[in-house]
Design a protein around this motif. Sequence first.
Motif, PDB file in Angstrom:
ATOM      1  N   GLY A  18       0.817  -1.215   0.000  1.00 59.40           N
ATOM      2  CA  GLY A  18       0.000   0.000   0.000  1.00 59.40           C
ATOM      3  C   GLY A  18       0.844   1.255   0.000  1.00 59.40           C
ATOM      4  N   ASP A  19       0.163   2.420   0.154  1.00 61.33           N
ATOM      5  CA  ASP A  19       0.875   3.700   0.186  1.00 61.33           C
ATOM      6  C   ASP A  19       1.231   4.012   1.631  1.00 61.33           C
ATOM      7  N   GLU A  37       4.452   5.315  -2.678  1.00 63.92           N
ATOM      8  CA  GLU A  37       3.299   4.643  -3.259  1.00 63.92           C
ATOM      9  C   GLU A  37       3.587   3.175  -3.551  1.00 63.92           C
ATOM     10  N   ASN A  38       2.558   2.362  -3.322  1.00 59.83           N
ATOM     11  CA  ASN A  38       2.598   0.957  -3.728  1.00 59.83           C
ATOM     12  C   ASN A  38       3.844   0.209  -3.256  1.00 59.83           C
ATOM     13  N   SER A  71      -4.250   6.675   3.023  1.00 59.28           N
ATOM     14  CA  SER A  71      -5.439   6.364   2.233  1.00 59.28           C
ATOM     15  C   SER A  71      -6.010   7.661   1.697  1.00 59.28           C
ATOM     16  N   CYS A1070      -7.189   4.249 -10.114  1.00 61.17           N
ATOM     17  CA  CYS A1070      -7.456   2.847 -10.439  1.00 61.17           C
ATOM     18  C   CYS A1070      -7.309   1.935  -9.229  1.00 61.17           C
ATOM     19  N   ASP A1071      -6.601   2.406  -8.183  1.00 54.73           N
ATOM     20  CA  ASP A1071      -6.477   1.510  -7.033  1.00 54.73           C
ATOM     21  C   ASP A1071      -7.583   1.742  -6.015  1.00 54.73           C
ATOM     22  N   GLU A1072      -8.537   2.580  -6.336  1.00 50.58           N
ATOM     23  CA  GLU A1072      -9.609   2.842  -5.359  1.00 50.58           C
ATOM     24  C   GLU A1072     -10.824   1.997  -5.695  1.00 50.58           C
ATOM     25  N   HIS A1073     -11.584   1.770  -4.643  1.00 53.34           N
ATOM     26  CA  HIS A1073     -12.788   0.966  -4.813  1.00 53.34           C
ATOM     27  C   HIS A1073     -13.922   1.883  -5.272  1.00 53.34           C
ATOM     28  N   PRO A1108      -6.376   2.145 -15.955  1.00 55.14           N
ATOM     29  CA  PRO A1108      -5.051   1.581 -15.650  1.00 55.14           C
ATOM     30  C   PRO A1108      -4.325   1.161 -16.929  1.00 55.14           C
ATOM     31  N   ASP A1138     -11.577  -2.566 -15.326  1.00 53.57           N
ATOM     32  CA  ASP A1138     -11.669  -2.102 -13.942  1.00 53.57           C
ATOM     33  C   ASP A1138     -12.737  -1.035 -13.759  1.00 53.57           C
TER      34      ASP A1138
END
Length: 2044
Positions: A18-19, A37-38, A71, A1070-1073, A1108, A1138
């Motif tokens: 994660g970040d 990040e990541n 987050s 793109c990494d968010e829900h 993405p 996605d």
Amino acid sequence: MMALMVHLKTVAHLRGRGDRIAKVTFRGLPFYSRVAENCDDVAHFNETFRWPIASRLDGNEMLEIQVYNYSKVFSNRLVGTFCMVLQKVAEEGHLELTDTLIDDNNTSIKTNVTIEIRYQSMDGTVGVWSDGEFLDVPDDRDGMFAFETDSLLSGQSHGSGTSPGRSLQGSIPTFRKAGKGVFSAMKLGKIKISKDDHKKGDEPAILDMEDLDRKAMRLAGSLDPDTISLASVTAVTTNVSNKRSKPDIKMEPSSGRPVDYQISITVVEARQLIGLNMDPVVCVEIGDDKKYTSMKESTNCPYYNEYFVFDFHVPPHVMFDKIIKLSVIHSKNLLRSGTLVGTFKMDVGTVYSQPEHQFYHKWAILSDPDDITAGCKGYIKCDIAVVGKGDNIKTPHKANETDEDDIEGNLLLPEGIPAERQWARFYVKIYRAEGLPKMNTSIMANVKKAFIGENRDLVDPYVQVQFAGQKGKTSVQKSSYEPIWNEQIVFTELFPPLCKRMKVQIRDSDKVNDVAIGTHFVDLRKISNDGDKGFLPTMGPAWANMYGSTRQYTLMDEHQDLNEGLGEGVSFRARLLLSIAVEILDTTAPEIMSSTEVQVEGVSNISESATGKIDEFFLFGSFLEATMIDRKIGDKTISFEITIGNYGNQIDGVSKPSSAKKKKKDGENEEEENELIQNSSEDEADEECDLVSVSCTPPMKPVITDRNYFHLPYFAKKPCVYIRSWWQDQRRRLYNSNMMDKIADKLEEGLNDVQEIIKTEKAFPERRLRGVLEDLSIGCSRFVTLANKDVNQAGRTKLDRERLKSCMREMDSMGQQAKQIRTQVKKNTVRDKLKLVQNFLQKLRFLADEPQHSIPDVFVWMMSNNKRIAYARIPSKDILYSIVDEETGKDCGKVKAVFLKLPGKKGFGPAGWTVQAKLELYLWLGLNKQRKDFLNGLPNGFEEIKAAQAGPGLQSVPPVSLVYNMKQVFQLRAHMYQARSLFAADSSGLSDPFARVFFSTHSQVTEVLSETLCPTWDQLLVFDDVELFGEASELRDDPPIIVVEIYDQDTVGKAEFIGRTFAKPTIKMCDEHYGPPRFPPQLEYYQVYRGNCTAGELLAAFELLQIPFDEEAIRRALIAVHNFAVPQIKIGQGGRADLPPLEGPTDSERGPILPVPLGIRPVLSRYRIEVLFWGLRDLKRINLAQVDRPRVDIECAGRGVQSVLIQNYKKNPNFSILVKWFEVDLPENELLHPPLNIRVVDCRAFGRYILVGSHAVTSLRRFIYSTPDKTSNNWATAAKLMNGYMVLANGGSQPRSSPSLSSRTFSRPAGDITVNMDSEPSLRKMDTVVKLDATEEESDKEKKKKKKKKKGGMDEDDEPDERVLDWWSKYFASIETLKETLRAQEMAQAEAEEREDLEIAAEAADIKIDDLLLKGSKTNQKSKEKKGSKDKKKGLAADGSEKRPVKAKVDELLVYNKELESEYGNFEDWLHTFNLYRGKAGDDDEHALDDDRIVGRFKGSLCMYKLPLSEEITREAGFDPNMGMFQSIPHNDPINVLVRVFVVRATDLHPADINGKADPYIVIKLGKSEVKDKENYISKQLNPVFGKSFDIEATFPMESMLTVSVYDWDLVGTDDLIGETKIDLENRFYSKYRATCGISSNYSVHGYNVWRDPMKPSQILAKLCKEGKIDGPHYGPGGKVKVANRIFTGPTEIEDENGLKKQTEEHLALTVLNHWEEIPRVGCKLVPEHVETRPLLNPDKPGIEQGRIEMWVDMFPMDMPAPGPAIDISPRKPKRYELRVIIWNTDEVILEDDDYFTGEKSSDIFVRGWLKGQQEDKQDTDVHYHSLTGEGNFNWRFVFPFDYLMAEEKIVISKKESMFSWDETEYKIPPRLTLQVWDADHFSADDFLGAIELDLNRFPRGAKTAKQCSLDMIRNEHELPTISIFKQKRVKGWWPFVARDENDEMELTGKVEAELHLVTAEEAEKSPVGLGRNEPDPLEKPNRPSSSMSWLLSPVRTMCILAWRHYKLHCVVLLAAVLGLLFLGLLFFSLPSELSHKLFNPAG
């Protein structure tokens, strides 16, 4: 300089992926790392943090590092904390270590952190520090930084209200110290800070409430959790409209556009004018317009009562700068201009800023401009009102002004200005100017140069200063771009001045006409402070920057207005060095100059450094995007130019001074840059030897976006510009301004949130408001802390120092108050507190505006073909950099959307609505030495491209362009749901709207929906592959703006612009829900603007979804990067998988159009809408044909219903079927309800339909039916189904059914009604009793006794005689009541405010409020007593004993000072009126022309409810299913009505004739009948009393609009309309408020208060009960009546004309009617007997009142018994009186003449007298010659007949104004008798000795003897008992004569014994008397000493008498001396002969 440095390298052994983000804290000052990040298990931060420290590092201090999982949506989660004691570091100065973190429970976890720490002590063991990077952080012991702990626990780890800025590049963010307690807690890592503030997004905080409360408890001890700053953890509510989604961008400049203004001035009278026997005229002057009153002869207190109106059409600030000047001139006539007595000046802005924009009945103090030592020259009483368009002036009621003329208490001055103003000198020093533009063509100059060889500067400047109506000019400096004047202009004016602004203008002197080069306004309020610790106006020496038109010289400059200060300047013109100072004069000093002429004097030069030292500034700009370029200029190449001052301006910037001898001393002179390089500071010159500014982007050809706009293809290569410039370093001013602006912005944003929460009825607005106040108080204390640093800096002007002090005081107190108010914010007080906080906002904005300029503003110009096309002006403070975050400008180092507009007047109107270009622009301005930070704010991921000539070694050269190699690809989804209330763009009154959405370089359109103002597009626009440059996380924080433009599609020609709105999308990375709370986004309303006017609202939602990349493509792209190829990243397979899926088009008819998806479109439910069709009114012709068979179509959300056809509109415009309904699916959320459209079509032959007009009901809320609440006993607030009439509850605010408060405070006459709530035992529980108290005789008598005592022995006529009472008595008594009520309301309001202030003060000092009130001033007590009675009347629970101070008991009516409609909700209780519009909407500013578009009105109503409806309603007895919810409404068949219109009077009419008067008469129109009352016009009156009633018969519905107009009668030509008012009688007739005939307060069958209605009260009551289906009325014994379980009591007897008593029930019934609003379920206030005041409007001057008319209307149906004759309201005839004044004697008259022979003083006395207004009938006594003692005996009688109006206390005079007048004019003036004493002269003019003026209504009683008569009788007039000749009839006594001496003091100049005798005309006929001493009833001759007459006959005798009387002793002595001398003479004469005789006598 000491510092601690921490190098944070890595954090390892992290769990999961994660970040991460780290926070490093030392001494309470936290830094944040960037987001790693990541990362998997290791996060590489590799960042260094520095703390400059002021005190040595103590071994016990702690360093704390916290690591979080970062987050974007939720709050950051703490992984662990690392704490270490810095003992080792303090000793060794360097340390590297790796250690593990501990978690919340203090247990060690695996994760470890690697850091390196360095400490640099004083001896400099570590590296070298560069200056300017650090701030002094004060030492720990220095408590300046302490702050309350509660802001810490609110989750804002910075404790400060402003954003922490990007600490990514190591700039220092906000800093604070934590309180000790919290600090120690933090060392242990115990506290989990609930929300990390790094990215201060507006995402809603999802709060774990219990967690927060626990934490709060832990920190705050036992505080109530609600008082903890809950709200500061952002609002607990959902994502309220925030700055993110609604950027606030205003397009069109509003200033500079002319508007209509009307200024009305009434000159009532003047008093105490200085001068003897004057003939005064008042001159009223506004700007250049002058008007004069008539001349009044020989009086020092003339009475004029004249009304003047001035009309203007100018821009607002031009209007407000105009000066109103009132002057009194003595004896002006055709031949001579007269002498000025005194003047009074004030600017229009001061009047406009008063409450109600007016001064009413105030006294202006006159002063003499030529002699400032003289003091007050008199007073003028006047009213001044300034009306702009749409303002309505509430004039206080103009009945009988009997108010005591307390001059001192009613001065014409704004609040807070002292009555005694002093004279002051205003010194404006003009030193020099620079940077002037060319003001001449170069042709002549070149010719000259060829001949003489001299090169001249092409401008001849001088400076002109205007202030308070006076002008001063400096000398002209010939041919100089850099003139030096060193002169001062001195104004002498009263202080504080009533003129707000000073205008300083540089002008170019020219032989033909001078033109302005630039204008600067100085607002005196901003350069002074009137508080206790305030300061006099002071400014400078400081440079004032002037802006105006572009600099190239053209003969006719189209933007010349800009140079005059009108509108926003579009280019820098020049700057001027000036200073202002004020000195209060001591007018007693002998050497003072007494004139107020403007002086110009020389002053000495000032030093170069006086305005601050010069520094080099660096401005950098980067153009990231240029889109929406207007298509007119799309075919040529385009470049952008940025200028600051004249730097960077390449076309027309630099005008070189010609004189080569001016060698450069400093870098101030605007020269070519390379010349300046030599004087830039040495150390920089070596490394930047060839840094040449680049101010223009390279030209580029635009590319087409769509049919309206182009864009420039910048894509990955972004052009940059940079400019070096030299300015005085006065950044401090801008910094302070920035701090306040930021606090204000934050406050404004918060307040908008709160308002939105309230508007959308979301939960907890009070919490959000508390949060806002919390932020405000933190912001204020932060400001004080930061501003403290520079309290003693050098190079500051006096204003800088004083202003800083006062700002700190203000901010400090504001912070305290904010805290205070925060504790008082409760659910029920939110709205009030919101108002208070809005005042804070205004104050902040005022404080933030810095009056002394420093760096000029930055201009961005779009150039095409070397011509300037469009510009944007950016204040330099907004982009100024500071290392302290709060001080940085709000747009510094940020990418900002900038819209370019056309310059000057071109930008007004439609041209101003188009966007010329939209830029995404990055700007940075700072000192050159801070330059290293200039790229910090740019989106990351770029390479710098330097200019070609830059050598390889020059690192610091700025780039000329940036190339982005990081880009993100997004998909934008625009969910366009619907729009409402759009602007009508077609002639049908509708539009065919479509919306165009712009984002970046893309644009798309919705479909066109035809003929609607409320389109529901329900369309999803998808923009694929939108490329945005920069880091993903930065884009997420601040996405680009979306522009939505709405157009009207036309069949021919291009689409017409309707309006524009701006939005920001919600972004999903793109990494968010994709899920709650942010997704799917909510629909929101966006306000659509067309210029400055609103043009509707758009309901939409926007989301930006990141697409993405697939991994392989990224890898390949990265390999390609090093070749500088821009990576072309392709989206791989499954890249879109996605994204949330798109539904396909569901509707087969709409083709490929995508609908708005389900999660976003509103949830629908089934509603039924019932429509009541009543009728159509006033339909105008369409296409020249009359409307004959109209029909109404109702449509809502695609469903609808049609009315039946009206077969013959002329015969009956009502519908035959009343109620229809339809069902429709509408959103659950009421705020999202679509509008309902009403259209009227005319059905013509052959099946043609023509649209007549339409109306859109935008909000259906008021028509939503809610079932009656059975439990609710409060029938006013629950909406009821009252006998079928819909009563609509209007939210929680005032219910529609109950009229507003002022009608309830209706104070009733004595005998007040009391509602007795204790139920008596014999009654049932619910029965309530209302008693009418009829026993009041004794109390009345007592009151009268009291009243007698109070008046100081004044007799009172006990009971007004019935015969005297008429309707007017009732009217005047009611007006008194109205005034009292208004006064009471004002006092109540003032008291409430005072209480509020006390509360705030008290809570700050922790006292209970009651103690304070007890201590409170006595005035408080008094005002309470006065108010008590009124308060009780408000709740109708007054008890009979407490009454108003007793007035004679006259029955009263109710005087409304507004229209009846506004009191009763337009009488739309069940029948609503909808205006039908057709034609294009007007583009005037406020849509004022909408009235012209009205083509008719539809009457009807709506009712909507959710299905299914509960059955209770439908089961009710007598429910008619055909009528639905509209049960038992009356029939709409035609009905004949007798309409009786009573017109009482008109006030303040607009003058219609040249003489400033009008000759008004009344015209009444109703349907086809018209009544003209032309023969009864009233001559030359602006306040005519008509007193007329008119009867007209009418048939509803055909004739229902009554028009009452006032016309001006003209002898020749047509009569002009002054104004008219329209009344809809039908709504009144059918209203349940029963507005047909007002119900009076008492019932009587004869006399002035006779019952007017043909139905008696008992009949009315019975009818109401029957209609409302309620039980009653039951009359019982003992004066009781029961209606619907309530019992009322009252008297039961009535007297007829003959005095016989009869039993009656009418009083009882009337009591119930007057209390009808208390009846449950059906009760409402019935319209009482009243007079309404209606504004008169003239269609030619829309929106501006032309006067008011007082009137009322009665209506009687013809099928009922006919009413009696109309009551007589004809104006009272004045009564004829005769005043007989006998002048008996005078005494102690001063002696004027000197005797020729003896030099003795004497006077030839006579007395002159007249009644005011009748100077021509003045009468003189005979002359008492040669009075030596001032005694005179006359026995002379004056007789003055006059007409008098008792009620108004005025004398009525009718006379022709001049010999040319057609008829007599009537004047009303107060009865005043003037007596003067004169000295008669034979040859020269008589000398005036003294005078006295007696107001016959109240004058002091004469003294018994001459001795007792003194000056005090005049001086203390107010304290002495007064008498009225109208009561006393006969008075005799001594009165003083007074005059004023040279020093303006009153002196006694004589006494007169007079007798006043008043008789009526009849008595005068019976016992006539003669004038003088003539028959009949002659007076005896006076007993005068004989000398007085015979003095001419025997002068010798008189001489003897005179000589003997005075010189007895002298005579005797003289005689003795003469005899002695004679004796001696004879002696000497005879001595010689005697001696010789004796000596030589031979005989002797």
